[in-house]
Write a protein that holds these residues in place. Sequence first.
Motif, PDB file in Angstrom:
ATOM      1  N   ILE A 209       0.884  -1.360   0.210  1.00 22.71           N
ATOM      2  CA  ILE A 209       0.124  -0.026  -0.277  1.00 22.71           C
ATOM      3  C   ILE A 209       0.894   1.381  -0.382  1.00 22.71           C
TER       4      ILE A 209
ATOM      5  N   GLY B 130      -8.668  -3.197  -3.918  1.00 19.96           N
ATOM      6  CA  GLY B 130      -6.616  -3.707  -3.151  1.00 19.96           C
ATOM      7  C   GLY B 130      -7.274  -2.743  -1.517  1.00 19.96           C
ATOM      8  N   ALA B 131      -6.008  -2.668  -1.509  1.00 20.21           N
ATOM      9  CA  ALA B 131      -5.938  -2.668   0.365  1.00 20.21           C
ATOM     10  C   ALA B 131      -5.794  -1.384  -0.077  1.00 20.21           C
ATOM     11  N   ASN B 132      -7.280  -0.371   0.964  1.00 21.71           N
ATOM     12  CA  ASN B 132      -7.194   1.279   0.675  1.00 21.71           C
ATOM     13  C   ASN B 132      -6.765   1.908  -0.776  1.00 21.71           C
ATOM     14  N   PHE B 133      -7.849   1.048  -1.729  1.00 17.13           N
ATOM     15  CA  PHE B 133      -7.874   0.909  -3.323  1.00 17.13           C
ATOM     16  C   PHE B 133      -6.760   1.700  -3.392  1.00 17.13           C
TER      17      PHE B 133
END
Lengths: 324, 432
Positions: free
Chosen positions: A171, A272-275
């Motif tokens: 991220i 995805g994590a945290n976009f």
Amino acid sequence: MEPVKVSKQSGTQVSVNLPKKKKKLNGDRLLAIAFLTPSIILAAIFIYGFIGWTGYVSLSKWNSLVPDFSFAGLKNYLFLFQDYRFQADIRNTIVFTVLFIGFVLIVGLFLAILLDQKLRGESLFRNIFFFPMAISFVVTGVAWQWLLNPSTGVNLFLKKFGLDSKWYTDITIIGGFHLGKIEFGIPVALLAVIIAAVWQMTGFSVAMYLAGLRGIPEELKEAARIDGASEFQVYRKVVIPMLAPITVSVVIIMAHISLKIFDLIYAMTGPGANFVTDVPGVYMFETTFRGNYYANGAAIAIIMLLSVAIFIIPYLIISRRGEK
Amino acid sequence: MRKKGFVFGLVLVLLFALSACNSKESSGGEKEKSGTDSKKSEKKVEIFSWWTGAGEEDGLKALIALFQDKHPDIQIENAAVAGGAGTNAKAVLASRMQGNDPPSTFQVHGGAELNEGWVAAGKMEPLNDLYEKEGWNDKFPKSLIEMVSKDGNIYSVPVNIHRGNVLWYNKHVFDENGLKAPTTFEEFFAVADKLKAKGITPLALGDKEPWTAVQIYENILLAELGTEAYGKLWTGDQSFKDEKVVKATETFKKMLSYINDDHASRNWQDASQLVAKGEAAMNIMGDWAKGYFVNDLKLAVNKDFGYITTPGTAGKFMVITDTFGLPKGIKNVEETKQFLSVLGSVEGQDAFNPLKGSIPARVDADVSKYDQYGKDTIEDFKTAELSPSLAHGSAAPEGFLTKANQAVNIFVSQKDVKQLTDSLAQAAEELK
């Protein structure tokens, strides 16, 4: 002689001056109109009609399973631009488009020049490079997801060399600075997706550039060499400028692919994590078909259409001028 | 020669492009057309679901076989759409419902997904007469019937119950380290610290799809707030800015410091594998994980892996129930009602549930047909306080869930407690 000027009278454009005919309603013309009408009507309804419909929905309050077409103004658009996820989407789209097109052009041109060296088995290589183009983005996404998965694939191999890559789950945002609600910069995870997309689409630019290279008369290069240009200068000053129309075409085609990208990301990483790998296409799908926010989804679709139009419309205008 | 090679290459490329297109279409998931369309029998029931995985598909087939035994004159069309947690199916269903082409009956989670979705949209027929006729009103738990009712009318028939608040642990890892399954968060963190010191990941998470993280969060919310206040969160009567919610969010944040690094690239099956292999010790997942452990990974209940309710939720039951209702505007109302009768019968529930790995929604099913976990859960189900799951669409409308999924996804990376409670509070304003 300035080589740049040569490129203007490019050999690819053949203009034949046909004698002007009087436009009469003879049988041929009638037949042509009869054949064209259905497709014009269908296009009018199913393409332009539905674009208009989507635009109408995007201005409505239809944000549940119950259709509500009362006018909401630009509320859906305002919501989007204040939304953390959509801001991340804009960042990702810009980064993805710039890097994706850049790599496709550079790698494509490089491979095309190598292929143009009249080596043996050229057609074999040409097919190998072109092959990924034929695969669906979904297949590419799944395959690269396995390859880059942190606990399988190439990473098991890399770990032995002390490289512990998180690839598309990372991220971190390179060169991040605060903008709006998000960190603006290059998300590391997005690079993994770009690698997969470039792998798939480079074949196309190789084919385009190869055709372009074949269209450049050998005499021009010879002339430059006789004038004392080094091989590098021949490419920089003669060949690459002459490939400009091809570069424009590749950029246009790749831009509309990358601005609309959905399947590759949906299959490979999801938002995805945290976009960090989210794009408007995925957001539009989730917000419309999972969240039932139809008006918000329509607004995203319209924004995507406008962003593609920025590239396509000037291209269409220029190419129309060229035809005249 | 060269030209020939190129043409051959082109043909190959085209062939692959075609096959790629094909595979895309079939994975796109409109299977319903492939049914038995040719025989246009009047008596036909089309069952729409997302039961295509191992176990659940067998369960559905057993149910259909049972129905076919009883009503050989009625044709069944199995319109299942593949895709985890029904995400594809729900999109297909939404477009069919809006196009006024509803299936005879369709799978829908009890709770908000049904009541605030299709019932609120005026697309469902009440089933009160069917419940009356079959005498079901005291065969299903009262609070379960409430979950499928709106304004005094009952709208669907529950077929199964899954429990959403279960902590699974690797028994070998726990035994080797002399650990006991945690019942409170204090015990959980004590156990987690010991495991971490040994280099074992304490908690496995796979939040490639964000609902898995939401599921842990809702478990903690239930534990900290209790059944009543938890329920009020979804009606807007309990604020997300309350200090208990903040405390629960802090607990969630602390829990996230014990998870595997690569959680974002895993789905829940991948995370369960970590527990199965002993690389991680625990995971929090609905009890479909048991089916995955037993059927797919060939592990034995209470030998290789153990189970306990999520810390702080003993005596509480996070319900995920699949139900089937009667849409408005279908042709074969009578036949569909006959199918729903079979679905709600003891026989029907006992045909389906042992294969699916869930427990029956009825309280009078045949306990002997279930394994030890099933027996324990059936017993718990009778006495526990039931709560609707947010992660599975029972607690709040899909719109709120979408926003909660996004907020939790951001939280897992940024760990900003205030940001999460604020965005949930903002989303909850729509609930009132």
